[in-house]
Write a protein that holds these residues in place. Structure first.
Motif, PDB file in Angstrom:
ATOM      1  N   CYS A 245       0.848  -1.188   0.000  1.00 54.28           N
ATOM      2  CA  CYS A 245       0.000   0.000   0.000  1.00 54.28           C
ATOM      3  C   CYS A 245       0.887   1.242   0.000  1.00 54.28           C
ATOM      4  CB  CYS A 245      -0.917   0.008   1.219  1.00 54.28           C
ATOM      5  SG  CYS A 245      -2.331   1.096   1.024  1.00 54.28           S
ATOM      6  N   ILE A 246       0.596   2.171  -0.909  1.00 54.38           N
ATOM      7  CA  ILE A 246       1.307   3.450  -0.960  1.00 54.38           C
ATOM      8  C   ILE A 246       0.325   4.543  -0.568  1.00 54.38           C
ATOM      9  CG2 ILE A 246       2.506   5.117  -2.422  1.00 54.38           C
ATOM     10  CD1 ILE A 246       3.664   2.825  -3.990  1.00 54.38           C
ATOM     11  N   GLU A 247       0.620   5.239   0.521  1.00 57.50           N
ATOM     12  CA  GLU A 247      -0.269   6.256   1.082  1.00 57.50           C
ATOM     13  C   GLU A 247       0.227   7.634   0.662  1.00 57.50           C
ATOM     14  OE1 GLU A 247      -2.859   8.585   2.713  1.00 57.50           O
ATOM     15  OE2 GLU A 247      -0.772   8.912   3.307  1.00 57.50           O
ATOM     16  N   THR A 248      -0.562   8.330  -0.178  1.00 61.39           N
ATOM     17  CA  THR A 248      -0.152   9.654  -0.648  1.00 61.39           C
ATOM     18  C   THR A 248      -1.069  10.769  -0.178  1.00 61.39           C
ATOM     19  OG1 THR A 248      -1.418   9.695  -2.738  1.00 61.39           O
ATOM     20  CG2 THR A 248       0.700   8.524  -2.755  1.00 61.39           C
ATOM     21  N   ALA A 249      -2.187  10.424   0.483  1.00 66.25           N
ATOM     22  CA  ALA A 249      -3.161  11.443   0.881  1.00 66.25           C
ATOM     23  C   ALA A 249      -2.727  12.199   2.132  1.00 66.25           C
ATOM     24  CB  ALA A 249      -4.528  10.802   1.111  1.00 66.25           C
ATOM     25  N   GLY A 250      -1.985  11.531   3.016  1.00 64.72           N
ATOM     26  CA  GLY A 250      -1.459  12.206   4.198  1.00 64.72           C
ATOM     27  C   GLY A 250      -2.485  12.478   5.274  1.00 64.72           C
ATOM     28  N   THR A 251      -3.543  11.656   5.354  1.00 58.79           N
ATOM     29  CA  THR A 251      -4.536  11.851   6.410  1.00 58.79           C
ATOM     30  C   THR A 251      -4.484  10.682   7.387  1.00 58.79           C
ATOM     31  OG1 THR A 251      -6.408  10.666   5.404  1.00 58.79           O
ATOM     32  CG2 THR A 251      -6.037  12.940   4.686  1.00 58.79           C
ATOM     33  N   MET A 261      -6.275  -2.737   5.527  1.00 60.14           N
ATOM     34  CA  MET A 261      -6.518  -3.367   4.216  1.00 60.14           C
ATOM     35  C   MET A 261      -5.364  -4.233   3.722  1.00 60.14           C
ATOM     36  SD  MET A 261      -6.158  -0.154   1.528  1.00 60.14           S
ATOM     37  CE  MET A 261      -7.626   0.638   2.120  1.00 60.14           C
ATOM     38  N   THR A 262      -4.225  -4.172   4.391  1.00 56.59           N
ATOM     39  CA  THR A 262      -3.089  -4.985   3.973  1.00 56.59           C
ATOM     40  C   THR A 262      -3.145  -6.370   4.609  1.00 56.59           C
ATOM     41  OG1 THR A 262      -1.888  -3.812   5.719  1.00 56.59           O
ATOM     42  CG2 THR A 262      -1.415  -3.156   3.465  1.00 56.59           C
ATOM     43  N   LYS A 263      -2.553  -7.340   3.908  1.00 60.03           N
ATOM     44  CA  LYS A 263      -2.461  -8.688   4.469  1.00 60.03           C
ATOM     45  C   LYS A 263      -1.289  -8.762   5.440  1.00 60.03           C
ATOM     46  CE  LYS A 263      -1.882 -10.870   0.536  1.00 60.03           C
ATOM     47  NZ  LYS A 263      -1.511 -11.824  -0.548  1.00 60.03           N
ATOM     48  N   LYS A 264      -1.199  -9.825   6.210  1.00 61.11           N
ATOM     49  CA  LYS A 264      -0.062  -9.999   7.124  1.00 61.11           C
ATOM     50  C   LYS A 264       1.246 -10.009   6.340  1.00 61.11           C
ATOM     51  CE  LYS A 264      -2.427 -12.483  10.835  1.00 61.11           C
ATOM     52  NZ  LYS A 264      -2.418 -13.675  11.725  1.00 61.11           N
ATOM     53  N   GLY A 265       2.267  -9.372   6.926  1.00 61.64           N
ATOM     54  CA  GLY A 265       3.575  -9.347   6.289  1.00 61.64           C
ATOM     55  C   GLY A 265       3.696  -8.353   5.152  1.00 61.64           C
ATOM     56  N   ALA A 266       2.686  -7.529   4.952  1.00 62.92           N
ATOM     57  CA  ALA A 266       2.678  -6.571   3.843  1.00 62.92           C
ATOM     58  C   ALA A 266       3.564  -5.359   4.149  1.00 62.92           C
ATOM     59  CB  ALA A 266       1.246  -6.116   3.559  1.00 62.92           C
ATOM     60  N   THR A 267       3.725  -4.509   3.129  1.00 63.49           N
ATOM     61  CA  THR A 267       4.520  -3.281   3.263  1.00 63.49           C
ATOM     62  C   THR A 267       3.643  -2.068   2.996  1.00 63.49           C
ATOM     63  OG1 THR A 267       6.562  -4.385   2.570  1.00 63.49           O
ATOM     64  CG2 THR A 267       6.510  -1.992   2.384  1.00 63.49           C
ATOM     65  N   THR A 292       5.566  -3.954   7.478  1.00 58.81           N
ATOM     66  CA  THR A 292       6.778  -3.156   7.269  1.00 58.81           C
ATOM     67  C   THR A 292       6.361  -1.754   6.834  1.00 58.81           C
ATOM     68  OG1 THR A 292       8.117  -5.051   6.625  1.00 58.81           O
ATOM     69  CG2 THR A 292       8.881  -2.896   5.892  1.00 58.81           C
ATOM     70  N   PHE A 293       6.863  -0.753   7.536  1.00 56.76           N
ATOM     71  CA  PHE A 293       6.588   0.634   7.161  1.00 56.76           C
ATOM     72  C   PHE A 293       7.840   1.238   6.528  1.00 56.76           C
ATOM     73  CE2 PHE A 293       3.416  -0.156  10.387  1.00 56.76           C
ATOM     74  CZ  PHE A 293       2.300   0.523   9.925  1.00 56.76           C
ATOM     75  N   LYS A 294       7.658   1.836   5.371  1.00 57.68           N
ATOM     76  CA  LYS A 294       8.741   2.574   4.708  1.00 57.68           C
ATOM     77  C   LYS A 294       8.248   3.997   4.485  1.00 57.68           C
ATOM     78  CE  LYS A 294      11.958   0.615   2.943  1.00 57.68           C
ATOM     79  NZ  LYS A 294      13.330   0.243   3.401  1.00 57.68           N
ATOM     80  N   THR A 295       9.177   4.928   4.448  1.00 56.76           N
ATOM     81  CA  THR A 295       8.816   6.318   4.186  1.00 56.76           C
ATOM     82  C   THR A 295       9.604   6.829   2.989  1.00 56.76           C
ATOM     83  OG1 THR A 295      10.469   7.143   5.749  1.00 56.76           O
ATOM     84  CG2 THR A 295       8.246   6.747   6.608  1.00 56.76           C
ATOM     85  N   VAL A 296       9.130   7.962   2.462  1.00 51.00           N
ATOM     86  CA  VAL A 296       9.732   8.521   1.250  1.00 51.00           C
ATOM     87  C   VAL A 296      10.073   9.983   1.479  1.00 51.00           C
ATOM     88  CG1 VAL A 296       9.121   9.355  -1.060  1.00 51.00           C
ATOM     89  CG2 VAL A 296       8.742   6.962  -0.468  1.00 51.00           C
ATOM     90  N   PHE A 297      11.303  10.360   1.154  1.00 48.33           N
ATOM     91  CA  PHE A 297      11.678  11.770   1.091  1.00 48.33           C
ATOM     92  C   PHE A 297      12.307  12.016  -0.277  1.00 48.33           C
ATOM     93  CE2 PHE A 297      14.572  15.411   1.839  1.00 48.33           C
ATOM     94  CZ  PHE A 297      13.601  16.340   2.177  1.00 48.33           C
ATOM     95  N   ARG A 298      11.536  12.622  -1.144  1.00 53.10           N
ATOM     96  CA  ARG A 298      11.974  12.899  -2.512  1.00 53.10           C
ATOM     97  C   ARG A 298      12.353  11.605  -3.228  1.00 53.10           C
ATOM     98  NH1 ARG A 298      15.206  18.359  -0.627  1.00 53.10           N
ATOM     99  NH2 ARG A 298      13.365  19.668  -0.403  1.00 53.10           N
ATOM    100  N   TYR A 299      13.635  11.428  -3.620  1.00 54.61           N
ATOM    101  CA  TYR A 299      14.034  10.286  -4.454  1.00 54.61           C
ATOM    102  C   TYR A 299      15.550  10.288  -4.581  1.00 54.61           C
ATOM    103  CZ  TYR A 299      13.467  14.518  -7.089  1.00 54.61           C
ATOM    104  OH  TYR A 299      13.501  15.840  -7.432  1.00 54.61           O
TER     105      TYR A 299
END
Length: 352
Positions: A245-251, A261-267, A292-299
Motif C-alpha cells: 500500500c502506498i499512502e499519498t493522501a497524508g490523512t 486493508m493490507t495482508k499480514k507481512g505486507a509493506t 513493514t513501514f517505509k517512508t519517502v523523502f523525494r528520491y
C-alpha cells in the motif's frame, strides 16, 4: 560557452502571501560545471501551492521575494567549460536538488537525505518560475527524441512515484493499493504498473481523479466517500488484503485504513505529509500483522529509470496534465490550482 544576446528574463516572483508579480531579472551566467537551460515547462507541485497559501512548510519559511517551482524541463542554450554530459540544443529534465557530495548520506548513496541540499523552491533557495536557469550539468538529464520537455518537467514527480514503488519492493504478482489520486498518487500508480505489479487499485474521494486513475491504467478505483475502502479492498482481493500500500493522501483516516486493508507481512509506504505532522494509528494491529513501514523523502538515482519508462511508453506522463498556463499568468495558475483542487490533477506553466 555561447554568448547570450538577452540580458534579462521574465520571472514570476512571489512578493507576499498569495501574491505573484512579473519581474525582469538578470539571466544567470553558467559556471564551468553548469548548463544554462532555457526553460519550456515547469510543473506546479503541491508544495508550491502550500508555500503560496501558507508561506511555510514545517521549518521552511518563505522570505519574500521568493520564486516558486521545482519541476523544470527545457533546452540547453549554453554550457560551462568543464561540461561534457550535455551540449547546446539538448533537451533536458532537471533534477532540482544539488547535494554536498561528501556527507555520510551522500557517500553512502542516499543523497536525498543530505542535510545541506540546495533544492529549487525550498526556502531560502529560489525556484524556477522563470525563463532561464543555470544548473549543475550532472543534474541535467538528456531526454530521448520521443520524450517532450513537458514530460521532462514531470519527471520530478514521477521520480517520487518510482522511489515509493522501489521502497515498497514492488514486483510482479503483487496486488497494491494507492491511497490518493492526486498527482503523486497517479504517478505512484503508474510506477507500480511499470514495475510489473499485477493489480493496482486507487482510492480517493474525488470522482474526477478516480476517472483519471482508470484512464491511466488503474485496475479498479474506490470512492472512499461512497463506500468503505477497507471492505472494498477485501472484496477485490477475495478477503486476502493487499501486498503493498502506498499512502499519498497524508490523512490519519487513510493511513489507518492501510493498516486494515493490507495482508499480514505486507509493506506500507508513507508518502503524503499530514497537516499536523502527527497521527494516531492502530499500531497493535500493525504489530500483529508484522507490517513493514517505509517512508519517502523525494528520491535518489531515479531520473534515468523514470525517463526510460516514459520513453518506452510504460508511463503516460502527459495524461496527468489537466491545466496549462502561460508564465505571464502565474498568479492565475496558482489561484486556480488552489481553489479548484477537485478539478485539477496537475497544472503546468508553459514558459516559452
Amino acid at each position: 560557452m555561447t554568448k547570450m544576446l538577452k540580458k534579462t528574463m521574465k520571472t514570476a516572483v512571489m512578493t507576499s502571501l498569495g501574491k505573484i508579480e512579473m519581474q525582469e531579472r538578470p539571466i544567470p551566467e553558467p559556471k564551468e560545471n553548469e548548463a544554462l537551460v532555457k526553460l519550456e515547462y515547469v510543473g506546479i507541485c503541491g508544495s508550491d501551492l502550500h508555500y503560496y497559501e501558507t508561506g511555510a512548510i514545517g521549518e521552511f519559511v518563505v522570505q519574500y521575494p521568493f520564486v516558486l517551482g521545482h519541476e523544470p524541463g527545457g533546452t540547453v542554450v549554453a554550457v560551462g567549460g568543464k561540461v561534457t554530459n550535455v551540449k547546446v540544443g539538448d533537451r533536458v529534465a532537471l533534477e532540482p536538488g544539488k547535494t554536498c557530495g561528501h556527507c555520510e548520506f551522500c557517500r553512502t548513496g542516499r543523497y536525498n537525505l543530505c542535510p545541506d541540499v540546495v533544492f529549487f523552491a525550498t526556502p531560502p533557495v529560489d525556484g524556477v518560475f522563470q525563463e532561464y536557469v543555470a544548473h549543475e550539468a550532472g543534474l541535467c538529464f538528456k531526454l530521448p527524441d520521443n520524450v517532450s520537455t513537458l514530460e521532462g518537467a514531470l519527471i520530478e514527480p514521477l521520480a517520487v512515484g518510482f522511489h515509493a514503488a522501489n521502497q515498497g519492493g514492488a514486483k510482479i504478482g503483487q496486488t497494491a493499493v494507492v491511497m490518493g489520486a492526486g498527482c503523486i498518487g497517479l504517478v505512484s500508480m503508474m510506477a507500480l504498473k511499470a514495475e510489473g505489479v499485477s493489480r493496482v487499485y486507487v482510492v480517493d474521494i474525488m470522482e474526477k481523479r478516480l476517472e483519471k486513475a482508470l484512464e491511466l491504467g488503474a485496475d479498479a478505483v474506490i470512492n472512499g466517500a461512497k463506500e468503505d475502502a477497507v471492505e472494498a479492498v477485501r472484496r477485490l482481493t477475495g478477503g486476502a488484503g493487499c501486498d503493498l500500500c502506498i499512502e499519498t493522501a497524508g490523512t490519519q483516516i487513510t493511513t489507518a485504513q492501510t493498516i486494515h486493508m493490507t495482508k499480514k507481512g505486507a509493506t506500507i509506504v508513507l508518502v503524503g505529509y499530514s497537516k499536523t505532522g502527527e497521527m494516531t494509528l492502530p499500531m497493535s494491529l500493525a504489530l500483529d500483522k508484522e507490517l513493514t513501514f517505509k517512508t519517502v523523502f523525494r528520491y535518489r538515482h531515479i531520473y534515468p529509470m523514470a525517463i526510460d519508462a516514459v520513453a518506452a511508453g510504460k508511463v503516460n506522463l502527459k495524461g496527468i496534465v489537466t491545466n496549462v498556463f502561460d508564465l505571464d499568468d502565474a498568479q492565475e495558475a496558482m489561484d486556480y490550482s488552489v481553489h479548484h483542487k477537485e478539478d485539477v490533477v496537475k497544472s503546468v506553466i508553459k514558459i516559452g
